[in-house]
Design an enzyme around this catalytic site. Structure first.
Site, PDB file in Angstrom:
ATOM      1  N   HIS A  92      39.683 -34.808 -24.558  1.00 40.90           N
ATOM      2  CA  HIS A  92      40.451 -34.329 -25.712  1.00 40.90           C
ATOM      3  C   HIS A  92      41.867 -33.320 -25.200  1.00 40.90           C
ATOM      4  O   HIS A  92      42.273 -32.326 -24.911  1.00 40.90           O
ATOM      5  CB  HIS A  92      39.391 -32.210 -25.893  1.00 40.90           C
ATOM      6  CG  HIS A  92      38.071 -32.698 -26.488  1.00 40.90           C
ATOM      7  ND1 HIS A  92      38.093 -33.098 -28.027  1.00 40.90           N
ATOM      8  CD2 HIS A  92      36.750 -33.022 -26.753  1.00 40.90           C
ATOM      9  CE1 HIS A  92      36.879 -32.861 -28.404  1.00 40.90           C
ATOM     10  NE2 HIS A  92      36.427 -33.300 -27.627  1.00 40.90           N
ATOM     11  N   ASP A 148      34.582 -33.556 -21.532  1.00 36.46           N
ATOM     12  CA  ASP A 148      33.369 -33.255 -22.353  1.00 36.46           C
ATOM     13  C   ASP A 148      33.801 -34.806 -24.071  1.00 36.46           C
ATOM     14  O   ASP A 148      35.446 -34.563 -23.596  1.00 36.46           O
ATOM     15  CB  ASP A 148      32.850 -32.360 -23.461  1.00 36.46           C
ATOM     16  CG  ASP A 148      33.985 -31.649 -24.020  1.00 36.46           C
ATOM     17  OD1 ASP A 148      35.295 -31.315 -23.547  1.00 36.46           O
ATOM     18  OD2 ASP A 148      34.110 -31.361 -25.248  1.00 36.46           O
ATOM     19  N   GLU A 149      33.113 -35.478 -24.207  1.00 38.79           N
ATOM     20  CA  GLU A 149      33.593 -36.342 -25.289  1.00 38.79           C
ATOM     21  C   GLU A 149      34.994 -37.850 -24.831  1.00 38.79           C
ATOM     22  O   GLU A 149      35.583 -37.260 -25.797  1.00 38.79           O
ATOM     23  CB  GLU A 149      34.050 -35.583 -26.520  1.00 38.79           C
ATOM     24  CG  GLU A 149      32.518 -35.368 -27.102  1.00 38.79           C
ATOM     25  CD  GLU A 149      32.910 -34.545 -28.416  1.00 38.79           C
ATOM     26  OE1 GLU A 149      33.992 -34.175 -28.313  1.00 38.79           O
ATOM     27  OE2 GLU A 149      31.556 -34.777 -29.063  1.00 38.79           O
ATOM     28  N   VAL A 150      34.515 -37.259 -23.507  1.00 43.73           N
ATOM     29  CA  VAL A 150      35.695 -38.812 -23.277  1.00 43.73           C
ATOM     30  C   VAL A 150      35.952 -40.395 -23.590  1.00 43.73           C
ATOM     31  O   VAL A 150      35.467 -40.530 -22.847  1.00 43.73           O
ATOM     32  CB  VAL A 150      35.800 -38.668 -21.237  1.00 43.73           C
ATOM     33  CG1 VAL A 150      36.735 -39.012 -20.554  1.00 43.73           C
ATOM     34  CG2 VAL A 150      34.841 -37.467 -20.429  1.00 43.73           C
TER      35      VAL A 150
END
Length: 474
Positions: A92, A148-150
């Site tokens: 992100h 997160d959400e790499v």
């Protein structure tokens, strides 16, 4: 069992990467947050932070100034709200990597979401961002470093070469960068503990996590925003993280922004069920494992997404969630406190405005957005697609040629003009209410996304109808 004994910290997340509130509005809602049971804030600044030097280009047009950040921190302290800054340092990263000056630090050249962990400049960039944020948050006990959400991790050219070595994996690559960022925080700011979102860690083997050294550096925040949260699996995950050496864990529920990228009105029942299931999880899990819960309030799914529910729209849901966590359920006592704090005589989970107007800061925005979302837009759609006189005698074919049977006009025109009148009354009021809370770009974006499409369709219909019967358009 009182929620205060289950979650020592009850943290309201303010996602500032979309529709960031003006400081004047925060001064109105911070006392409300405290009265409802919050004792901390997770401030996700993103491009609203007043970066300096080479990082100045990260600032949004209406980014807070240093004095405004200090004012926010002062207001938070004044109302007993501890501030935890949040800074994305891996995934992100769009607000950083979208800029040409930093585009070479992308993991995958096409996508500005993930930072390349192999570049020494990547860690230097993140370190500089951390230090600038901490300079304005001296004494902060925690700093959330995201992670997160790499997405696309391991898909860059440097990563592909690195992964060819047998001992390397995407998991070890992730842990390596997480460890490097957390070590920087610990070294430069020894009284500050890094927090990380847990999703990249969930499926990693216990041994790998334990050997990485990451459990000694960070505290994971276990997030799950579903109404049907799997309580047993959360208990297993808590036990796994404790076994790996993480001394403290956090939970993360949601009070808005988790049920649809384009959600305009908050489904309170969904979010209440989410809180109640987290209460079940903490009661069933290892004693004392979860020291706090973050009530996330996402404003965009990512930097390029549309706006989710505006903060004032979701305040009743936040009130219900906080009080439920505080009391251990949405009890009569919790309900009475919510009603008192919101200034409403009766509370209906499906319609906050049905029994009467609320009086909390921004309640006018909730009422107006509800009118738009539940009534005006659907009325326009009903007229255009459901009125048999429009579909049968004033179709796109007829409208293009500006022809209509005169007998059909009374079946269309009064409703169209009535709707236009309702929009004409509401729009200036809505724009004024939004402007009091938000900056001009957020007001413009929300109106363009949620008002203008329906209004323009209605105006176009009325214009075509007037021309078809030889009258000047509206």
């Amino acid at each position: 069992m009182a929620g205060s004994s289950l979650f020592q910290m009850r943290v309201v997340h303010l996602d500032l990467k979309g529709a960031p509130p003006k400081v004047s509005y925060l001064s109105e809602v911070f006392p409300l947050f405290r009265a409802l049971g919050a004792n901390a804030l997770l401030m996700e600044y993103e491009d609203m932070f007043p970066y300096e030097g080479r990082l100045k280009l990260l600032r949004a047009q209406h980014a807070y100034s240093p004095s405004e950040v200090r004012a926010i921190l002062h207001l938070a302290r004044q109302h007993g709200l501890e501030v935890i800054p949040l800074l994305q340092t891996f995934g992100h990263m769009e607000f950083v990597l979208k800029h040409g000056a930093f585009a070479h630090l992308r993991e995958v050249a096409l996508f500005p979401s993930t930072l390349n962990p192999h570049e020494p400049e990547s860690l230097a960039l993140v370190g500089a961002m951390v230090d600038q944020v901490m300079e304005l948050h001296q004494g902060a006990r925690w700093l959330h470093i995201g992670c997160d959400e790499v997405y696309y991790l391991g898909e860059g050219e440097a990563s592909k070469q690195w992964l060819q070595q047998e001992q390397n994996s995407a998991a070890t690559l992730c842990l390596s960068h997480m460890r490097a960022v957390a070590s920087h925080v610990r070294a430069r700011h020894p009284d500050t503990t890094p927090l990380v979102w847990d999703d990249m860690l969930r499926d990693m083997p216990e041994g790998l996590l334990e050997e990485s050294g990451v459990p000694q550096l960070v505290e994971p925040v276990l997030w799950d925003y579903r109404a049907d949260l799997d309580v047993p699996s959360k208990v297993v995950l808590m036990e796994k993280f404790r076994a790996c050496g993480f001394p403290r864990l956090w939970a993360a529920s949601a009070f808005k922004g988790a049920t649809g990228a384009h959600q305009a009105l908050t489904p309170a029942e969904h979010h209440l069920r989410n809180q109640l299931q987290w209460l079940e999880a903490v009661q069933a899990g290892p004693a004392g494992a979860l020291q706090g819960i973050v009530l996330t309030g996402w404003q965009r799914y990512d930097h390029f997404a549309v706006l989710c529910e505006l903060l004032p729209v979701a305040i009743p849901t936040l009130a219900i969630c906080l009080q439920s966590l505080l009391h251990g359920s949405f009890s009569e006592e919790a309900k009475a406190t919510v009603q008192s704090c919101l200034g409403v005589s009766s509370l209906d989970l499906t319609d906050f405005t049905r029994e009467g107007a609320c009086s909390f800061p921004g309640s006018d925005i909730l009422a107006l957005v509800t009118q738009v979302g539940l009534h005006l837009r659907s009325s326009v759609e009903a007229l255009l697609d459901g009125n048999r006189y429009v579909t049968g005698w004033f179709s796109p074919y007829h409208r293009k040629r500006k022809v209509i049977h005169p007998v059909m006009v009374p079946h269309i025109q009064p409703e169209a003009l009535s709707l236009l009148g309702r929009w004409a009354t509401l729009l200036p009021e809505l724009e004024a209410a939004l402007t009091r809370v938000f900056y001009p770009d957020a007001v413009e974006e929300w109106l363009e996304e949620n008002v203008h499409p329906s209004l323009q369709k209605l105006q176009s219909l009325a214009q075509d109808l007037s021309q078809a019967i030889g009258q000047p358009g509206p």
